[in-house]
Scaffold this active site. Structure first.
Site, PDB file in Angstrom:
ATOM      1  N   ASP A  54      -4.715   1.354   1.960  1.00 42.13           N
ATOM      2  CA  ASP A  54      -5.243   2.246   3.007  1.00 42.13           C
ATOM      3  C   ASP A  54      -6.771   2.374   3.102  1.00 42.13           C
ATOM      4  O   ASP A  54      -7.431   2.575   2.075  1.00 42.13           O
ATOM      5  CB  ASP A  54      -4.771   3.686   2.769  1.00 42.13           C
ATOM      6  CG  ASP A  54      -3.357   3.792   2.297  1.00 42.13           C
ATOM      7  OD1 ASP A  54      -2.630   2.794   2.316  1.00 42.13           O
ATOM      8  OD2 ASP A  54      -2.960   4.901   1.888  1.00 42.13           O
ATOM      9  N   TRP A  78      -0.145  -3.350  -6.339  1.00 42.19           N
ATOM     10  CA  TRP A  78      -0.445  -1.930  -6.170  1.00 42.19           C
ATOM     11  C   TRP A  78      -0.449  -1.219  -7.528  1.00 42.19           C
ATOM     12  O   TRP A  78       0.366  -1.502  -8.389  1.00 42.19           O
ATOM     13  CB  TRP A  78       0.597  -1.288  -5.232  1.00 42.19           C
ATOM     14  CG  TRP A  78       0.259   0.139  -4.935  1.00 42.19           C
ATOM     15  CD1 TRP A  78      -0.544   0.597  -3.943  1.00 42.19           C
ATOM     16  CD2 TRP A  78       0.706   1.288  -5.673  1.00 42.19           C
ATOM     17  NE1 TRP A  78      -0.645   1.967  -4.010  1.00 42.19           N
ATOM     18  CE2 TRP A  78       0.107   2.417  -5.060  1.00 42.19           C
ATOM     19  CE3 TRP A  78       1.524   1.486  -6.779  1.00 42.19           C
ATOM     20  CZ2 TRP A  78       0.330   3.721  -5.516  1.00 42.19           C
ATOM     21  CZ3 TRP A  78       1.727   2.778  -7.243  1.00 42.19           C
ATOM     22  CH2 TRP A  78       1.140   3.886  -6.595  1.00 42.19           C
ATOM     23  N   ARG A 171       0.417  14.702   0.249  1.00 42.44           N
ATOM     24  CA  ARG A 171      -0.773  13.867   0.015  1.00 42.44           C
ATOM     25  C   ARG A 171      -1.497  13.499   1.313  1.00 42.44           C
ATOM     26  O   ARG A 171      -1.041  13.781   2.396  1.00 42.44           O
ATOM     27  CB  ARG A 171      -0.378  12.593  -0.733  1.00 42.44           C
ATOM     28  CG  ARG A 171       0.705  11.760  -0.069  1.00 42.44           C
ATOM     29  CD  ARG A 171       1.017  10.541  -0.948  1.00 42.44           C
ATOM     30  NE  ARG A 171       2.072   9.721  -0.372  1.00 42.44           N
ATOM     31  CZ  ARG A 171       3.362   9.865  -0.632  1.00 42.44           C
ATOM     32  NH1 ARG A 171       3.785  10.793  -1.454  1.00 42.44           N
ATOM     33  NH2 ARG A 171       4.241   9.073  -0.059  1.00 42.44           N
TER      34      ARG A 171
HETATM   35  N1  DQQ Z   1      -1.005   4.909  -0.007  1.00 39.33           N
HETATM   36  C1  DQQ Z   1       0.000   5.591   0.759  1.00 39.33           C
HETATM   37  C2  DQQ Z   1      -0.509   7.003   0.763  1.00 39.33           C
HETATM   38  C3  DQQ Z   1      -1.063   7.169  -0.592  1.00 39.33           C
HETATM   39  C4  DQQ Z   1      -1.667   5.825  -0.881  1.00 39.33           C
HETATM   40  C5  DQQ Z   1       0.161   5.003   2.125  1.00 39.33           C
HETATM   41  C6  DQQ Z   1      -1.518   5.377  -2.297  1.00 39.33           C
HETATM   42  O1  DQQ Z   1       0.472   7.955   1.077  1.00 39.33           O
HETATM   43  O2  DQQ Z   1      -2.029   8.194  -0.678  1.00 39.33           O
HETATM   44  O3  DQQ Z   1       0.055   3.605   2.119  1.00 39.33           O
HETATM   45  O4  DQQ Z   1      -2.100   4.122  -2.496  1.00 39.33           O
END
Ligand code: DQQ
Length: 490
Positions: A54, A78, A171
């Site tokens: 993101d 990731w 979040r």
């Molecule tokens: N990526 C998600 C979000 C989070 C982040 C969306 C974690 O909800 O904060 O791709 O890498």
């Protein structure tokens, strides 16, 4: 004895050098592998190596565009979320700066600095982001003109979801200001009910009061291990005024949706009037900002669609989309155009046809180009396609349109695309960059695709238009210049 001693001494002094040299060789080899990888984009932003996702906290500050993004410094997968950082004068050419935000051992973000935003409060850039585990909202400020150094508040500014709500997650804060008051949406969802944006209010970004959901959606009813996959959790909300309306963006079920409507400022409730899919392809978790002229610019994460083992081996994963300028049509539909500053990268126009009956194929070399195709009111079927010598015969990408038959007459790679072509005219803008294709139709329909073509040498792509030549108004292609000499975008 002497010899042995010399050997020991030699060994001791040479070891660090050998180690250092070995490391440099390894880094050098990895970089040249990345630089030669034809699937790696050349004019989209991505880190020099490893995983990204993101966009985080994009901001124009002191004459520079800053883009942060989720980043794993440990490899192309990731995990261990940091905020990586790049700056630009024009949103096209980038310089990578060191990682701006890393988890603090023992701190509220010890298990990761997840997605967030940056706003300016009393002249100080202030970041709101999610720390894990558990998910809490954290704050950091920067007095560094280059936004490289951030001072974290010791405690989260919101340390738990609102009591009494059975939330699926909590979040990705998105703050904005109305007069003297700060508001902030947090991506969430209510179990077995559906995704939601929880709305908070503050005067100083530090003390937050929960109000109510700003917007909410519906769970698709199919339990999934990750509530995001069933619409039970919304991620990465973004909320902002656009034209005379407000726009909400959110990501769920691997897609991004937009809504436009009115914000009742008294009740602080958003009334949706129009909605749609923001991008019909590999595009997720977008976040917007204002450019120096006040245009609303959207950045999005272009994920990999190939297997994990493949991108781990490649040593990089994830790409930032090109900047998209957002507007609303008179009917409240979201429109987007690639920022005109990207045109600065255009090389020679490889060909252009307007004359009837002289249509040849256009060629894009090195998997790096832009195509513009404009049709008159289509009387019969039309098709724009890309083929490559490196690929089996046939197109590896196509946009086709059949004038009759309702909304399913527009197809990308034979998949029907929802979206009306009201007057039968098509304006297709396509950006090919290594394994990324971003295509825009009539500034309304966007689709981002990943195409992993094999073959380092056969990187020529043919652009073909099928349909009556008299239906074509313009077909042009440009070679697009890379933004760095080695595909590392630094
Ligand atoms: N990526 C998600 C979000 C989070 C982040 C969306 C974690 O909800 O904060 O791709 O890498």
């Amino acid at each position: 004895m002497n010899i042995t001693r010399r050997r020991v001494l030699y060994g001791l002094t040479a070891l660090p050098f050998a180690h250092h040299l070995g490391l440099r060789l390894a880094v050098g080899a990895a970089q040249s592998r990345l630089a030669l990888d034809p699937q790696r984009p050349q004019y989209h932003l991505l880190p020099a190596a490893n995983w990204m996702n993101d966009p985080n906290g994009p901001i124009y500050w002191r004459g520079k565009y800053h883009l942060f993004f989720q980043y794993n410094p440990n490899g192309a997968f990731w995990g261990d979320m940091h905020w990586d950082h790049a700056i630009s004068d024009d949103m096209v050419h980038w310089r990578h700066l060191p990682v701006a935000l890393a988890p603090t051992p023992g701190g509220p973000d010890k298990d990761g600095c997840f997605t967030g935003s940056i706003v300016v409060e009393k002249g100080v850039p202030t970041m709101l982001y999610t720390g894990v585990n558990p998910e809490v909202q954290c704050l950091a400020t920067s007095r560094d003109p280059l936004l490289g150094i951030w001072e974290k508040a010791a405690k989260p500014v919101i340390s738990a979801p609102p009591p009494g709500l059975n939330v699926t997650g909590f979040r990705d804060p998105c703050p904005w200001r109305e007069g003297d008051t700060w508001y902030m949406g947090v991506g969430s969802g209510i179990k077995k009910r559906g995704g939601a944006v929880l709305l908070y209010r503050s005067t100083d970004l530090r003390e937050w009061e929960y109000l109510h959901p700003l917007a909410s959606g519906t769970w698709n009813g199919k339990p999934t291990a990750d509530p995001v996959d069933s619409g039970e959790q919304w991620e990465c909300p973004d909320f902002f005024p656009l034209g005379k309306k407000y726009v909400l963006l959110y990501s769920t079920e691997r897609k991004v949706y937009w809504q436009s409507g009115e914000l009742d400022r008294k009740e602080m409730v958003f009334h949706r009037e129009k909605q749609g899919l923001l991008d019909d392809g590999a595009y997720y978790a977008p976040k917007s900002m204002l450019d120096h002229e006040g245009n609303r610019i959207l950045w999005g994460w272009i994920p990999e669609t190939r297997p994990l083992a493949d991108y781990k081996r490649a040593g990089w994963a994830g790409v930032m989309s090109l900047p998209r300028v957002l507007t609303l049509s008179g009917e409240g539909e979201l429109e987007m155009r690639v920022d005109p500053r990207v045109r600065a990268l255009r090389g020679p126009q490889t060909n252009a046809h307007t004359a009837v009956g002289t249509l040849d194929d256009l060629r894009i070399s090195n998997y790096s180009g832009e195509v513009h195709c404009l049709t008159k009111k289509a009387a019969g079927p039309v098709r724009l396609s890309l083929t490559s010598q490196a690929q089996a015969p046939g197109a590896f990408f196509s946009v086709s349109y059949q004038p009759e038959g309702g909304e399913t007459t527009l197809k990308i790679d034979n998949k029907p695309i929802v979206g009306k072509i009201s007057d039968g005219k098509l304006d297709i803008r396509l950006f090919l960059d290594g394994s990324v294709i971003e295509v825009f139709i009539n500034d309304r329909i966007a689709c981002t695709r990943r195409i992993y073509l094999e073959g380092e040498k056969a990187t020529d792509v043919l652009v073909k238009f099928e349909g009556g030549a008299d239906q074509l108004q313009e077909l042009s292609a440009w070679r697009i210049k890379p933004i760095s000499h080695d595909r590392l975008t630094t």
